[in-house]
Design an enzyme around this catalytic site. Structure first.
Site, PDB file in Angstrom:
ATOM      1  N   LYS A 115       0.825  -1.217   0.000  1.00  0.00           N
ATOM      2  CA  LYS A 115       0.000   0.000   0.000  1.00  0.00           C
ATOM      3  C   LYS A 115       0.853   1.258   0.000  1.00  0.00           C
ATOM      4  CE  LYS A 115      -4.345  -1.628   1.869  1.00  0.00           C
ATOM      5  NZ  LYS A 115      -5.295  -1.574   2.971  1.00  0.00           N
ATOM      6  N   LYS A 219      -4.684 -10.222  -6.970  1.00  0.00           N
ATOM      7  CA  LYS A 219      -5.894 -10.338  -6.150  1.00  0.00           C
ATOM      8  C   LYS A 219      -6.996  -9.419  -6.688  1.00  0.00           C
ATOM      9  CE  LYS A 219      -5.927  -8.249  -2.223  1.00  0.00           C
ATOM     10  NZ  LYS A 219      -5.581  -7.684  -0.921  1.00  0.00           N
ATOM     11  N   LYS A 222     -10.341  -3.578  -4.616  1.00  0.00           N
ATOM     12  CA  LYS A 222     -11.086  -2.328  -4.802  1.00  0.00           C
ATOM     13  C   LYS A 222     -10.238  -1.300  -5.529  1.00  0.00           C
ATOM     14  CE  LYS A 222     -13.179  -2.904  -0.239  1.00  0.00           C
ATOM     15  NZ  LYS A 222     -13.063  -2.586   1.169  1.00  0.00           N
TER      16      LYS A 222
HETATM   17  P1  TYM Z   1     -10.773  -5.317   3.458  1.00  0.00           P
HETATM   18  O1  TYM Z   1     -11.760  -4.233   3.668  1.00  0.00           O
HETATM   19  O2  TYM Z   1      -9.643  -5.076   2.518  1.00  0.00           O
HETATM   20  O3  TYM Z   1     -11.504  -6.616   2.984  1.00  0.00           O
HETATM   21  C1  TYM Z   1     -12.630  -7.136   3.688  1.00  0.00           C
HETATM   22  C2  TYM Z   1     -12.583  -8.657   3.704  1.00  0.00           C
HETATM   23  O4  TYM Z   1     -12.575  -9.137   2.352  1.00  0.00           O
HETATM   24  C3  TYM Z   1     -11.503 -10.059   2.181  1.00  0.00           C
HETATM   25  N1  TYM Z   1     -11.018  -9.953   0.799  1.00  0.00           N
HETATM   26  C4  TYM Z   1     -10.929 -10.994  -0.046  1.00  0.00           C
HETATM   27  N2  TYM Z   1     -11.224 -12.301   0.113  1.00  0.00           N
HETATM   28  C5  TYM Z   1     -11.035 -13.099  -0.960  1.00  0.00           C
HETATM   29  N3  TYM Z   1     -10.557 -12.657  -2.156  1.00  0.00           N
HETATM   30  C6  TYM Z   1     -10.233 -11.356  -2.338  1.00  0.00           C
HETATM   31  N4  TYM Z   1      -9.777 -10.928  -3.513  1.00  0.00           N
HETATM   32  C7  TYM Z   1     -10.419 -10.453  -1.261  1.00  0.00           C
HETATM   33  N5  TYM Z   1     -10.222  -9.126  -1.091  1.00  0.00           N
HETATM   34  C8  TYM Z   1     -10.590  -8.836   0.163  1.00  0.00           C
HETATM   35  C9  TYM Z   1     -10.447  -9.614   3.186  1.00  0.00           C
HETATM   36  O5  TYM Z   1      -9.547 -10.647   3.496  1.00  0.00           O
HETATM   37  C10 TYM Z   1     -11.310  -9.217   4.368  1.00  0.00           C
HETATM   38  O6  TYM Z   1     -11.642 -10.355   5.132  1.00  0.00           O
HETATM   39  N6  TYM Z   1      -7.840  -5.162   7.503  1.00  0.00           N
HETATM   40  C11 TYM Z   1      -9.114  -5.642   7.004  1.00  0.00           C
HETATM   41  C12 TYM Z   1     -10.298  -5.089   7.761  1.00  0.00           C
HETATM   42  C13 TYM Z   1     -10.234  -5.287   9.243  1.00  0.00           C
HETATM   43  C14 TYM Z   1     -10.472  -6.492   9.949  1.00  0.00           C
HETATM   44  C15 TYM Z   1     -10.343  -6.168  11.325  1.00  0.00           C
HETATM   45  C16 TYM Z   1     -10.761  -7.794   9.541  1.00  0.00           C
HETATM   46  C17 TYM Z   1      -9.990  -4.309  10.170  1.00  0.00           C
HETATM   47  N7  TYM Z   1     -10.043  -4.861  11.409  1.00  0.00           N
HETATM   48  C18 TYM Z   1     -10.492  -7.146  12.321  1.00  0.00           C
HETATM   49  C19 TYM Z   1     -10.927  -8.762  10.561  1.00  0.00           C
HETATM   50  C20 TYM Z   1     -10.776  -8.425  11.910  1.00  0.00           C
HETATM   51  C21 TYM Z   1      -9.246  -5.206   5.552  1.00  0.00           C
HETATM   52  O7  TYM Z   1      -8.597  -4.299   5.104  1.00  0.00           O
HETATM   53  O8  TYM Z   1     -10.201  -5.833   4.859  1.00  0.00           O
END
Ligand code: TYM
Length: 361
Positions: A115, A219, A222
């Protein structure tokens, strides 16, 4: 206490559009868990601001992620749904974890490197400390299970390291205050009584890592500049069909065994998406489609995607049209979340040795 009470925690950032990877890798898996244990699902707006967010867009996206939780089937009467900034314990515990985690641990985080890109000197301090806030999210609820996609695995390992270091550094104090939970597996590195559980990542099924439709080595994300690379949860049926039709593939027919998907990244990805949407396995999908060309498989995948996603996207649209109703869900959720996190932070303050004169402790 003799054991940690099981609890689920997970979060999604309100940045940009939610896509199929978020849905299959995370949100869809929240639904069955809410019937198995108390569950807390957060819209992590504090994480979002580690990079610039337009305020009006952040508000829109926060309500949209909330709508997506609801449309996917998370029941706000069973599970807790709220946005992170409303429960101040997240920020407070994150600060404390800034003092527990080591610089070296955070420097190893691949997501920060990705990032921040080439100009890491110009990244916000928050982006660097991001995983400490994520550990705080989970541990403010002493959550034991965390459903996420594969890309969050390293952050979950860091969460466990933080919990472990805290439990060790304050082992005597935890016992002295009578706040410990019996450690089921004590080792020289892990004391007999713990304050924080070591949360289990739940990363399973055919959709832990959905890849870009344009490049099977990247991957689905977004932030990909190409909208054709992902299926957004607000795409209409026609757009979904068009994106699947244009998805990159190779010229060969589908194999009959999962083995045959090795080194065929794009084919593997589309079969995985099919399996996750249908609720089966890649092996079962190949039993049906093995030997067939993409010209036959893609329309079937497209029909399935539209069938599964269209009702949900319609429901998201309906829900976001009524922000008052969404805000009522978030308010109720934040109050219930705070009721869990506040006593945890009282404990943690006492463990650190902060005088809680205001609370008579
Ligand atoms: P974020 O917002 O990037 O993504 C949300 C969830 O979607 C999953 N994900 C995917 N799974 C499969 N294939 C993909 N291409 C893909 N892209 C995203 C992510 O693994 C995630 O589960 N840091 C986290 C948010 C967060 C969080 C937490 C999660 C903040 N605090 C505490 C669990 C527990 C994040 O940026 O997710």
């Amino acid at each position: 206490m003799t054991a940690f009470e099981p609890r689920v925690f997970s979060g999604v950032q309100p940045t940009g559009n939610l896509h199929l990877g978020n849905y299959l890798g995370a949100v869809s898996r929240f639904v069955p868990l809410q019937d198995q244990m108390p569950s807390v699902y957060c819209v992590v707006d504090l994480h979002a601001i580690t990079v610039w967010q337009d305020p009006a867009e952040l508000m829109r996206a926060t309500r949209e992620v909330t709508a997506a939780y609801l449309a996917a089937g998370v029941d706000p009467k069973k599970a807790i749904i709220f946005n992170q900034s409303q429960v101040k314990e997240h920020s407070e515990l994150a600060w404390m974890f800034n003092c527990i985690a080591r610089m070296g641990w955070l420097r190893r985080m691949t997501q920060f490197k990705e990032k921040a890109g080439k100009n890491a000197e110009n990244a916000s301090v928050g982006l660097f400390a991001y995983p400490n806030l994520m550990a705080a999210d989970i541990l403010a609820y002493r959550a034991t299970h965390v459903p996420v996609g594969d890309d969050q695995k390293q952050h979950l390992e860091l969460t466990r390291d933080i919990a472990q270091k805290f439990n060790n550094d304050y082992a005597e104090r935890i016992v002295e205050l009578g706040l410990g939970v019996t450690n089921p597996e004590p080792t020289p590195e892990s004391p007999a009584e713990l304050y924080f559980p070591l949360p289990e990542p739940l990363i399973a099924g055919p959709a832990t890592r959905i890849m870009s439709l344009r490049d099977g080595s990247k991957k689905m994300s977004k932030s990909d500049p190409s909208d054709l690379s992902r299926i957004n949860l607000n795409d209409d049926a026609e757009t979904i069909a068009k994106k699947i039709k244009k998805a990159k593939t190779d010229p060969d027919a589908l194999p009959s065994e999962v083995e045959g998907l090795k080194d065929r990244l794009e084919a593997d990805n589309l079969v995985g998406i099919y399996a996750a949407l249908a609720g089966t396995t890649k092996a079962d999908v190949l039993k049906e489609y093995g030997g067939q060309q993409f010209s036959a498989f893609k329309p079937a995948l497209s029909d399935l995607a539209v069938e599964k996603l269209a009702p949900m996207t319609g429901e998201i649209r309906r829900l976001v049209a009524d922000p008052t109703a969404i805000d009522a869900v978030l308010k109720d959720g934040a109050e219930r979340a705070a009721a869990i996190a506040e006593p945890v932070l009282h404990d943690v303050r006492r463990i650190f040795g902060f005088v809680e004169a205001r609370f008579g402790r």
